[in-house]
Design a protein around this motif. Sequence first.
Motif, PDB file in Angstrom:
ATOM      1  N   VAL A  71      -9.669  -8.601  38.423  1.00 31.42           N
ATOM      2  CA  VAL A  71      -8.609  -7.623  38.697  1.00 31.42           C
ATOM      3  C   VAL A  71      -9.107  -6.596  39.710  1.00 31.42           C
ATOM      4  O   VAL A  71      -8.380  -6.207  40.624  1.00 31.42           O
ATOM      5  CB  VAL A  71      -8.144  -6.938  37.388  1.00 31.42           C
ATOM      6  CG1 VAL A  71      -7.299  -5.706  37.684  1.00 31.42           C
ATOM      7  CG2 VAL A  71      -7.353  -7.922  36.526  1.00 31.42           C
ATOM      8  N   GLN A  72     -10.360  -6.173  39.574  1.00 22.78           N
ATOM      9  CA  GLN A  72     -10.912  -5.218  40.551  1.00 22.78           C
ATOM     10  C   GLN A  72     -10.910  -5.811  41.961  1.00 22.78           C
ATOM     11  O   GLN A  72     -10.655  -5.114  42.942  1.00 22.78           O
ATOM     12  CB  GLN A  72     -12.335  -4.810  40.156  1.00 22.78           C
ATOM     13  CG  GLN A  72     -12.400  -3.821  38.991  1.00 22.78           C
ATOM     14  CD  GLN A  72     -11.533  -2.583  39.202  1.00 22.78           C
ATOM     15  OE1 GLN A  72     -11.501  -1.999  40.274  1.00 22.78           O
ATOM     16  NE2 GLN A  72     -10.796  -2.199  38.171  1.00 22.78           N
ATOM     17  N   LYS A  81      -8.804  -8.025  43.074  1.00 21.07           N
ATOM     18  CA  LYS A  81      -7.401  -8.033  43.520  1.00 21.07           C
ATOM     19  C   LYS A  81      -7.012  -6.638  44.022  1.00 21.07           C
ATOM     20  O   LYS A  81      -6.373  -6.484  45.067  1.00 21.07           O
ATOM     21  CB  LYS A  81      -6.518  -8.473  42.345  1.00 21.07           C
ATOM     22  CG  LYS A  81      -5.068  -8.728  42.687  1.00 21.07           C
ATOM     23  CD  LYS A  81      -4.201  -7.612  42.182  1.00 21.07           C
ATOM     24  CE  LYS A  81      -2.716  -7.928  42.369  1.00 21.07           C
ATOM     25  NZ  LYS A  81      -1.904  -6.708  42.294  1.00 21.07           N
ATOM     26  N   LEU A  82      -7.431  -5.620  43.275  1.00 17.20           N
ATOM     27  CA  LEU A  82      -7.132  -4.250  43.678  1.00 17.20           C
ATOM     28  C   LEU A  82      -7.870  -3.888  44.973  1.00 17.20           C
ATOM     29  O   LEU A  82      -7.374  -3.116  45.785  1.00 17.20           O
ATOM     30  CB  LEU A  82      -7.490  -3.269  42.557  1.00 17.20           C
ATOM     31  CG  LEU A  82      -6.628  -3.400  41.288  1.00 17.20           C
ATOM     32  CD1 LEU A  82      -7.158  -2.497  40.171  1.00 17.20           C
ATOM     33  CD2 LEU A  82      -5.178  -3.061  41.580  1.00 17.20           C
TER      34      LEU A  82
END
Lengths: 137, 139
Positions: free
Chosen positions: B14-15, B17-18
Amino acid sequence: MITKLSHLCIYVLNQDSAHDFYVNKLGFSVHTDAPMGEGARWLTVTPPEQPELEITLFLVAEGGMFDKETVATMTSLIKKGTFGAAVFTCNDLMATYQELIAKGVVFKKPPTKEFYGYEALFVDDSGNWFSLAQLNS
Amino acid sequence: MEQYEKIYLYKRIVQSKLFIDRHFANNIDLNNIADEACFSKFHFIRLFKSIYGRSPHNYLVSVRIDNAKKLLTEGVSVLDASMRVGFDSVTSFAATFKKMAGKTPSAYRSQAIIKKHAIIANPLSAVPNCFAQTHGWIK
């Protein structure tokens, strides 16, 4: 026969804050943002994979059918978390949950197994709550 | 659920993706993104694809095109939009945009500007009557 939903109304307490929440945190796109005079604003957003569904971020403010008493009652109920506004779905709940947490979204319920899949509950900036689900395929 | 035992892995993907969401306009490549997630390139691509249904590269391209749409809607020129979202060449941008949006960037820009002007000229044209009446915008 009814064929589909085109507009969904969510009552919000501040449209600037709602714009930030739905666009910058949830990742929705602005469909229409039109000034309607006297500070009023028609603001609709769409989920990433549903560009035809306009979610209206409807300001609770005096005018039209909203008198002062109605505004006070609605404001109190929304802040209190009375209204569950909708169910959103995603392909991977844990990833979406981690992303929204990283963006500061508040959850009332973490991802939990349900008979229909996995579900979490989050709250918008006004106090409306939503189900976020990863449905069984 | 097995995947819930892998929260640490999830957080790293997720990091990444961010990271793409924040730095899409820069000259980032897969190695940068894999480094950000502390994975080998191969492992990173496999995990990213299993979560988001597309490769990190394809996701990066889609973020660039989505942001280009926003800029074009604001009236930014095609050339400026292509540069501001991280494309080296406007030709490559135009081809990718057409493939993903189904129309050329200039056609997309023109239509968005026409729609914007129509709403400015007649804001009520964007609002179903029932809502306009509820707000007291029409009598």
